[in-house]
Design a protein around this motif. Sequence first.
Motif, PDB file in Angstrom:
ATOM      1  N   GLU A 242      -7.080   1.337   7.925  1.00 56.58           N
ATOM      2  CA  GLU A 242      -7.849   2.581   7.966  1.00 56.58           C
ATOM      3  C   GLU A 242      -7.175   3.707   7.178  1.00 56.58           C
ATOM      4  OE1 GLU A 242     -10.769   3.100   9.063  1.00 56.58           O
ATOM      5  OE2 GLU A 242     -11.204   1.357  10.338  1.00 56.58           O
ATOM      6  N   GLY A 243      -5.928   3.489   6.768  1.00 56.83           N
ATOM      7  CA  GLY A 243      -5.207   4.528   6.033  1.00 56.83           C
ATOM      8  C   GLY A 243      -4.499   5.527   6.931  1.00 56.83           C
TER       9      GLY A 243
ATOM     10  N   ARG B  26       2.980   2.167   0.578  1.00 55.26           N
ATOM     11  CA  ARG B  26       1.705   2.845   0.343  1.00 55.26           C
ATOM     12  C   ARG B  26       1.890   4.340   0.093  1.00 55.26           C
ATOM     13  NH1 ARG B  26      -2.460  -0.459   2.901  1.00 55.26           N
ATOM     14  NH2 ARG B  26      -2.445  -2.281   1.530  1.00 55.26           N
TER      15      ARG B  26
ATOM     16  N   ASP C 130      -6.804  -6.594  -1.605  1.00 52.95           N
ATOM     17  CA  ASP C 130      -5.732  -5.793  -2.199  1.00 52.95           C
ATOM     18  C   ASP C 130      -5.356  -6.328  -3.572  1.00 52.95           C
ATOM     19  OD1 ASP C 130      -4.187  -3.445  -1.322  1.00 52.95           O
ATOM     20  OD2 ASP C 130      -2.453  -4.705  -1.728  1.00 52.95           O
TER      21      ASP C 130
ATOM     22  N   ARG D 114      -9.762   3.208   4.195  1.00 49.08           N
ATOM     23  CA  ARG D 114      -8.972   3.203   2.958  1.00 49.08           C
ATOM     24  C   ARG D 114      -9.699   2.452   1.849  1.00 49.08           C
ATOM     25  NH1 ARG D 114      -5.145  -0.004   0.028  1.00 49.08           N
ATOM     26  NH2 ARG D 114      -3.536   1.338  -0.912  1.00 49.08           N
ATOM     27  N   TYR D 115     -10.097   1.228   2.146  1.00 49.30           N
ATOM     28  CA  TYR D 115     -10.726   0.401   1.120  1.00 49.30           C
ATOM     29  C   TYR D 115     -12.147   0.865   0.825  1.00 49.30           C
ATOM     30  CZ  TYR D 115      -6.691  -2.635   1.477  1.00 49.30           C
ATOM     31  OH  TYR D 115      -5.408  -3.118   1.432  1.00 49.30           O
TER      32      TYR D 115
ATOM     33  N   TYR E 273     -13.098   3.971   0.701  1.00 47.16           N
ATOM     34  CA  TYR E 273     -12.980   5.076  -0.249  1.00 47.16           C
ATOM     35  C   TYR E 273     -12.707   4.542  -1.660  1.00 47.16           C
ATOM     36  CZ  TYR E 273     -11.478   9.179  -2.756  1.00 47.16           C
ATOM     37  OH  TYR E 273     -11.370  10.170  -3.703  1.00 47.16           O
TER      38      TYR E 273
ATOM     39  N   PRO F  78      -9.848  12.406  -1.394  1.00 40.79           N
ATOM     40  CA  PRO F  78      -9.536  11.776  -0.101  1.00 40.79           C
ATOM     41  C   PRO F  78      -9.080  12.812   0.924  1.00 40.79           C
ATOM     42  CG  PRO F  78      -7.850  11.271  -1.753  1.00 40.79           C
ATOM     43  CD  PRO F  78      -8.975  11.924  -2.476  1.00 40.79           C
TER      44      PRO F  78
ATOM     45  N   LEU G 131      -5.247   9.760   4.011  1.00 42.94           N
ATOM     46  CA  LEU G 131      -5.493   9.096   2.730  1.00 42.94           C
ATOM     47  C   LEU G 131      -4.945   9.916   1.562  1.00 42.94           C
ATOM     48  CD1 LEU G 131      -9.122   7.687   3.090  1.00 42.94           C
ATOM     49  CD2 LEU G 131      -6.968   6.431   3.198  1.00 42.94           C
TER      50      LEU G 131
ATOM     51  N   ASP H 276      -1.626   8.456   0.417  1.00 41.73           N
ATOM     52  CA  ASP H 276      -1.617   7.085  -0.074  1.00 41.73           C
ATOM     53  C   ASP H 276      -1.680   7.144  -1.600  1.00 41.73           C
ATOM     54  OD1 ASP H 276      -2.561   4.514  -1.004  1.00 41.73           O
ATOM     55  OD2 ASP H 276      -3.072   4.036   1.071  1.00 41.73           O
TER      56      ASP H 276
ATOM     57  N   VAL I 244      -4.581   5.348  -3.431  1.00 36.78           N
ATOM     58  CA  VAL I 244      -5.842   6.067  -3.199  1.00 36.78           C
ATOM     59  C   VAL I 244      -5.908   7.298  -4.103  1.00 36.78           C
ATOM     60  CG1 VAL I 244      -7.143   7.415  -1.511  1.00 36.78           C
ATOM     61  CG2 VAL I 244      -6.178   5.220  -0.854  1.00 36.78           C
TER      62      VAL I 244
END
Length: 575
Positions: free
Chosen positions: A60-61, A99, A176, A225-226, A228, A244, A248, A251, A254
């Motif tokens: 989820e970040g 990350r 990923d 996360r993914y 976005y 973001p 996020l 990250d 991101v």
Amino acid sequence: MHHIEQHGEPDNNREEVLKLEQAVQNGQLPEWDALVRLPESVLFRSPLLLRAGAVRLMLEGRLREARRWAQEAVKAFALMADHREMLSMIGLLSLIHVRIGDFSDNEAMLMHLDAEVRRDPDRCGGYVWWALARGKCWTRTTAFLAPRLIDDDFARAADRFREDGDAVGFAYVLLDRWMYDPAGMKKCEWAGRIAELGRWAALRPECAAVHDALTSESGDGLPARYAYMMDSLWSDTDAGVGWPEGELRYDVEVQMFACRLNVARRLAEGERTDAAMALRQLELLHEEMSTPRTLAWVAEYKGKLGFAVVQASVPRTIEPADAPAEERGNRMRIQLMSGIRIFLPDGTSLQPKWRRRKSRELFVYLLLQQDYRALRNQVLDHLFGEADSSRVANHLYVSLHELRSALAGIGFEDAIEVRSGLVGFRESVVDMVDVEQYVTQSRVGDQLWASDRDAAVVLYLDAVRKYGLLGADMPASDWLERWRMQLLERQTVMLRRLAEYYIELSEDSHAEQWLTAWIDLRPDQEEAYQAMIRFWKERGRHAEAVGWYKRLERVFREEFGVEPLEETKRLVWEN
């Protein structure tokens, strides 16, 4: 089950924990609400649920919370003396640090993981290999991580998750890997893994959203996360996807996706100046953490903006366009391999007077660090050992004074600064360092090797010719020896791949050249002799194959006191 039971625990909590642990062992990932309904005193006694929570938060970040859960999972598995799972959770914790680009604690973790995979690769779980794959994307890890192919580490991670029945780990390491380099996912082995994920998706809902993302490039149902990152790829003109938010923002990958989106939007609006500024932000992030995807982005948008496109991101090897000519002319270009030499951009050689050995050692050490700076305590540890703290601090002060004086003597006043606990060079002093250029070309070549070997070879050919013994005229030290070994391994990998490349092209003269260079560099590696023997045997040149075996036999007996392996002997004499 992994639950650590304590007396007095309510039956309903115990039953819920056992139910959730069974789901985790079946490769499922419990919903976040189901985890947080449990009292923390109960939840934090279950290593399996701690692991599941850390994974859920990472996807989820929510990286700060994920770090806390992963730390607790490491402790819990350690209490149970479950070394494999403890190591896996160290991998997960390291991946969380990667990350956000936090290497203050993560360097030691990555070094530990790298040592473990070299010692016993079969004992290392998917998160260990995943952390190493992602860790190698960062420029600053080059000095201490073994130069294996990033693609191989991703593949090991995926295969470990599959063998362990971890559907979530398997799914998200594939996603990923696609985020890292979509072109590489077209290779048959990755296509096969995606097909296998499709079979899992029919039975496991948690895999279905990832399979849809990889096959139809849809972000529906993915964690924040993914979702976005996926949405940003298809939203160049959709104002609904902004910068973001929340954690996020920290990250790094991101942020890179957000920067690309910003460049594309500014170009679509005709705002070329703003687009160029946004592209520069993307480039700066790319210099810190590079992937084939971001490398392609930088090249694409430089082309659209009419900038010169560089094959590889090589920090400080290209003079900034906005730096005045007189400023660029007064920067140092430094050679650290095959002896220490300093030049100006016009070729003028500079000869500083080193009064003390430690001042020159400090000079080299700082030039090998990220941004040519290091933490003061790190410098004290690596260069001055564990002597009395006041004496060590005094030695550093004296060495700094001598280094400043030596550089001032060749025209660089106040080149070194100490500020906020950092020791290093001021900006606009160093123009280029050969080791940095060599490592960057090698790293980018490694990233391209899986998907574009021709481009990788161009970089390798330039890099291998720069190689020489680091600090050849310096006395041995632990930190220097570590750097030398890493560069030696990097050179070995490039020579082996160059030989492999020209063998596949049937360009025998070039293949022989690079096989010979590999053997000359590493006379201790029987694998190199085996490759040369195999090369001649495949061409029907038995006498040459025997000649190389005799050389191997003589070198191993005289220099190492051992005999060649039986498999090498069979390679020579069997048809």
